[in-house]
Design an enzyme around this catalytic site. Structure first.
Site, short mmCIF file in Angstrom:
data_model
loop_
_atom_site.label_atom_id
_atom_site.label_comp_id
_atom_site.label_asym_id
_atom_site.label_seq_id
_atom_site.Cartn_x
_atom_site.Cartn_y
_atom_site.Cartn_z
N SER A 170 -12.87 41.09 9.10
CA SER A 170 -12.30 42.42 8.83
C SER A 170 -10.89 42.57 9.38
O SER A 170 -10.48 43.64 9.80
CB SER A 170 -13.20 43.51 9.43
N SER B 188 -6.83 43.85 -0.54
CA SER B 188 -5.71 43.65 0.38
C SER B 188 -4.38 43.69 -0.35
O SER B 188 -3.37 44.12 0.21
CB SER B 188 -5.87 42.32 1.13
N GLU C 249 -17.30 45.16 7.28
CA GLU C 249 -18.52 44.46 7.68
C GLU C 249 -19.47 45.41 8.40
O GLU C 249 -20.68 45.28 8.31
CB GLU C 249 -18.20 43.30 8.63
#
Lengths: 267, 751
Positions: free
Chosen positions: B516, B478, B709
């Protein structure tokens, strides 16, 4: 806690005489320590040069899996490659595997297959025990606490064909569900040894007798061979597998390895 | 344009060289080390705890038990605050923390922990939900601990006087009559294993309590959620609790919500010194695991293969405390039936308290468990109906813009197109080879969680920028991706941007790092913060350039007001403030409004397939080929999308083939990484295709939506169906290790 770093065999034997627990690569002992089993007297063997020597068919107890996977006899090298990870193989030793005497010890079926001897040294001298005199039960051996495993002695002539295989739940770093070694000499003499299917490594004489008569890798008698192996093992059911699967897997592995030996012989 | 490119992870170098600082590396001068005395009983009353011998160990300063927590709220839990910091009068699972030993070093603490004498009186033990639901079962909890947070509205309170921690139900239509009229009804029961989400860095925390402020550095994925728990425990205002999450060594959901932070915090509160708690893997496994599941499903079809009804019954083993198990159940109920047009549905389930390690989130939570049942059932139906398994899905998949759950967001993906990528990639429909089988499956998860994110962007006087967010970097990238979004929005190069994350005192609020959601929701917050900063910069630029605001815009790092009137960002900031000083702060807010009014914020798609070979004699399964589709709308960093999909699918393969936590009686027999077998390199398929589908249909920045995921969720079912096609026998449980497959082929009752 007493902790001795022995630098030669004398120091190691002295420490053992005082009740120390031998520490080789630590891949078994330290797992126990981390689980709260705290020995109060330990002797570290890593700096004992005598234990790391290889001399003909005599493999020092302190020789690591990493060395064996490159330089050991074929089936023992094959077994070495399945031991843990590279880091573990750099630490773990053949002598440690023998001393721990786990039913799942990766090196043990080979020792059984070639009738290896275990060399034990103490203040009172040196004695050697055949593998089947040495291994007495699950993690039990005939070693006295004052004795050090100093070497594994292989016979002068090893069979020309040797194969190792194991079944585990994944492809690396796995405790064997079934492990097997089959060897075959030029005269047809065959040995079949297995691990993880009995309290100690185990040979299957009935299957060996039958195998002696076989030479065709496509022989129908291989069914009988497989059956004899399956019937000859004494596995248990635990969280890793079932008795039935281990018994069956032992037969399948032995048959496959014998077939490999026969094919090689035919080629 | 920074987005759309596989910008290398900004953390790659420090992680490779070992310079990266994790929570475990954090140290505070004067800190004490804690060790945990864990219960050696699965269910027992604590008669007494004798610390006297432990206290004689040199270096030991305290042994803390629940009795020492007078004046504190002694439990935690974000939905149901049922989890005692230290066991209160009773232990409910083997391995539960009973006492905390503080010492000058961790070795003294560990030695002393062995010397704390605890006397127990055993109570009846329930390990399986079936036992816990029996009439004579002991009751694990007899209080209602629910907190009533409306943002967790899915989580109702427990059913009183039973071991049901939580129930959930979703239904519409008339399932019974639809099934009566069905051409074919297919019934399936599956068991999903009890798992551990192995992260290389086990749980750890260091806490300081000074001047009425609590300061914690920990492995928390959701520092703001942990802050809530800690504030409640110590009756502190939110500004009196600081929780920081540095780089995490993996999370996968297992570091969601509060874990060891209260232990470190009460240690600091009592001792007056900073306290560090660091678990090993065994301790981590005894902290949180993932729910095992028993799921029954029946589905009715008409003669064309159209679904007329589906019904699911779900039982989850949630362990001794609820943790996030309530939400796992609710998600399982919403995710089990798949993204199909289902005119009549009933999906219901229960999360059951047992005397086992508490279960919580793990990547995809609820979806992998439910999907195994739902998708194996679809494949069995295809066989019964004589319809190709891909064709059966084509006929039933929900189309783009259609709703498969009433009241929820319409499908923001083209599932049929994704399915074609998988079946073509696998060569589905070719001639079958002996002992080989292909399996594939799909899933759609209501991902993103409740949309609350805030971000700040600070543009400095030298033209560099800082992005502040409460979203945690745990290896997923991220820090890199949010930097790319900011670089593109601000029109400056990505190396002029730094991203600072997860410090509840200094970074703005973020609900969670999970589901997510980061690229989509935090990404939107960052995008909005950049736009806010630029709008302010435009106003300042108008003043500096002496133009009307309407004439001014930004372009490529400059403020522009016509061909000969232009100033760089730094020139504008410096001119406006006067001198080499000042900064512009932009704020970005995401909440449930506008395009995010509908839940979920996006559907997370899972579309995967495998080609496997089964050795019929040994039962050994080899996965030759894995195909994943990352349907992410727009790949801001394609390499990271592929990495996420490969990682997710690999964890799915672990569950499918080798991973399982095993209880033998009251304790786990394999709480370690030798006997709990995650896949290693040698277990990876020889061929891996990670496809990316980009159709700009996400609600996030640049049309993106979440991934990471989805590619786990259908793996279990795909492997099970592939093995069924290779062997002619349908597996009903995972993991399908060699013993299990051999038993499938040689059932004991046929011997």
């Amino acid at each position: 806690m007493d902790f001795v770093v022995a630098t030669d065999l004398e120091e190691a034997l002295d420490a053992l005489g005082r009740g120390a627990l031998p520490l080789a690569g630590g891949t078994d002992l330290m797992v126990g320590v981390n689980a709260g089993q705290r020995p109060d007297n330990v002797v570290a063997l890593r700096r004992v040069r005598e234990l790391r020597q290889r001399n003909g068919q005599r493999i020092g107890a302190g020789v690591t899996w990493r060395v064996i996977e490159d330089e050991g006899p074929r089936a023992l090298a094959q077994a070495a490659r399945t031991v843990g990870s590279p880091q573990i193989r750099n630490a773990g030793t053949l002598g440690g595997n023998v001393g721990t005497a786990s039913p799942a010890g990766d090196g043990l079926p080979f020792l059984a297959a070639v009738d290896a001897e275990i060399e034990l040294t103490s203040r009172e001298g040196v004695r050697t025990l055949r593998w089947d005199e040495f291994f007495t039960g699950v993690k039990e051996t005939a070693r006295r606490t004052d004795e050090l495993i100093t070497a594994v002695v292989l016979p002068a002539a090893l069979p020309g064909r040797q194969e190792f295989a194991k079944i585990g739940v994944r492809n690396a770093m796995v405790i064997a569900t079934v492990a097997c070694v089959v060897t075959r000499a030029d005269d047809g003499t065959t040995t079949v040894a297995l691990g993880s299917v009995a309290p100690t490594p185990i040979r299957i004489p009935e299957a060996e007798e039958l195998a002696k008569t076989l030479s065709d890798p496509g022989s129908a008698a291989l069914d009988e061979f497989q059956h004899l192996v399956a019937a000859g093992v004494r596995p248990i059911t635990d969280h890793r597998s079932t008795e039935e699967y281990r018994r069956h897997g032992a037969g399948v592995l032995a048959r496959r390895l014998l077939t490999r030996c026969l094919r090689e012989g035919a080629a | 344009m920074s987005v759309g490119n596989s910008v290398p992870s900004v953390d790659a170098r420090v992680k490779t060289t070992g310079e990266a600082r994790y929570a475990l590396d954090a140290a505070v001068p004067g800190m004490l080390f804690a060790d945990i005395v864990r219960s050696t009983r699965a269910h027992a009353t604590i008669l007494d705890i004798d610390p006297s011998e432990a206290l004689t160990t040199p270096g030991v300063s305290a042994v803390i038990t629940a009795a020492d927590l007078d004046g504190l709220f002694p439990r935690f839990g974000h939905i149901i605050a049922d989890h005692p910091i230290l066991a209160i009068d009773r232990v409910r699972y083997y391995g539960e923390p009973v006492a905390l030993v503080l010492a000058d070093n961790r070795y003294a603490a560990a030695d002393a922990a062995d010397l704390v004498r605890v006397r127990y009186a055993d109570l009846p033990v329930v390990i399986e939900p079936e036992e816990a639901l029996a009439a004579e079962a002991p009751l694990l909890h007899d209080e209602d601990y629910s907190l009533g947070d409306r943002s967790f509205s899915e989580a109702q309170s427990a059913r009183p006087a039973t071991n049901v921690a939580h129930e959930a139900m979703l239904q519409w239509g008339d399932v019974e009559s639809a099934l009566e009229g069905a051409h074919v009804v297919v019934e399936t029961t599956t068991r999903y294993p009890m798992l551990y989400a192995y992260a290389m860095e086990p749980y750890n925390a260091i806490a300081s309590y000074d001047e009425g402020e609590l300061d914690v550095i920990s492995t928390a994925q959701h520092p703001f959620q942990v802050r809530e728990d800690l504030a409640r425990i110590f009756s502190l205002p939110l500004n009196g609790v600081r929780v920081r999450s540095p780089l995490l060594g993996g999370g996968y959901g297992s570091k969601s919500y509060t874990k060891v932070e209260p232990l470190a915090a009460v240690g600091a509160w009592i001792s007056g010194r900073p306290v560090k708690v660091a678990l090993d893997v065994e301790g981590a496994i005894h902290t949180t695991r993932a729910d095992s599941a028993l799921i029954w499903v029946r589905s009715g079809f008409d003669d064309k293969g159209t679904i007329v009804a589906r019904e699911f019954d779900i039982t989850l083993n949630t362990g001794a405390y609820a943790d996030n198990g309530t939400l796992v159940l609710t998600k399982c109920v919403h995710r089990c039936f798949g993204p199909y047009n289902i005119p009549n549905l009933r999906a219901s389930g229960r999360a059951v308290y047992t005397n086992t390690v508490p279960s919580s989130s793990y990547r995809g939570f609820g979806a992998p468990q439910g999907n195994l049942a739902g998708e194996v059932n679809m494949d069995q139906a295809a066989e019964r109906l004589g319809i190709d398994a891909a064709e059966l899905r084509r006929r039933n998949l929900v189309g783009p813009g259609e709703r498969h759950i009433p009241g929820k967001r319409a499908m923001d993906a083209d599932l049929r197109a994704d399915l074609e990528m998988v079946v073509k990639g696998l060569g589905w429909g070719g001639r079958p080879t002996a002992n080989h089988g292909i399996g594939f499956g799909c899933s759609a998860s209501d991902a993103g969680a409740f949309p609350v994110s805030t971000a700040q962007v600070r543009l400095f006087a030298d033209g560099s920028a800082l992005v502040l967010t409460g979203s945690t970097e745990m290896g997923q990238g991220s820090r890199t991706v949010l930097g790319q979004i900011a670089a593109t929005e601000l029109g400056i190069s990505v190396d002029r941007i730094r991203v600072k994350q997860s410090d509840t005192s200094l970074t703005p609020y973020e609900r969670t790092t999970g589901a997510s959601r980061t690229t989509t929701l935090t990404g939107l917050a960052v995008q909005r913060a950049c736009r806010d900063a630029l709008a302010k910069l435009v106003e300042m630029g108008a003043e500096v350039l002496d133009r009307d605001v309407e004439e001014v815009k930004t372009a490529e790092g400059d403020v522009v007001a016509g061909p000969d009137s232009r100033a760089s960002y730094e020139e504008v900031v410096q001119a406006w403030f006067g001198g080499r000083q000042g900064e512009v702060t932009g704020v970005g807010i995401v909440r449930r409004a506008g395009e995010l009014a509908e839940l979920p914020p996006f559907w997370e798609i899972g579309m995967v397939g495998v080609d496997v070979e089964v050795d019929p004699q040994t039962g050994v399964v080899t996965v030759h080929h894995l195909v994943t589709v990352g349907d992410v709308g727009y790949a801001i960093n394609p390499a990271m999308v592929e990495g996420q999909d490969l990682g997710a699918a690999t964890q799915g393969l672990g569950a499918a083939l080798s991973e399982e936590l095993i209880y033998d009686g009251p304790q786990l027999v394999n709480p370690n990484m030798v006997e709990y077998r995650v896949p290693r390199m040698g277990d990876m398929p020889a061929r891996i295709d990670t496809f990316i589908a980009e159709r700009g249909d996400g609600v996030g920045p640049f049309g993106a939506k979440g991934g990471g995921e989805g590619s786990l969720n259908p793996v279990g079912g795909a492997v099970a169906s592939a093995i069924a096609r290779a062997t002619g026998r349908w597996p009903t449980r995972l993991p399908l290790n060699s013993s299990a497959v051999w038993e499938l082929l040689n059932p004991p009752d046929e011997a």
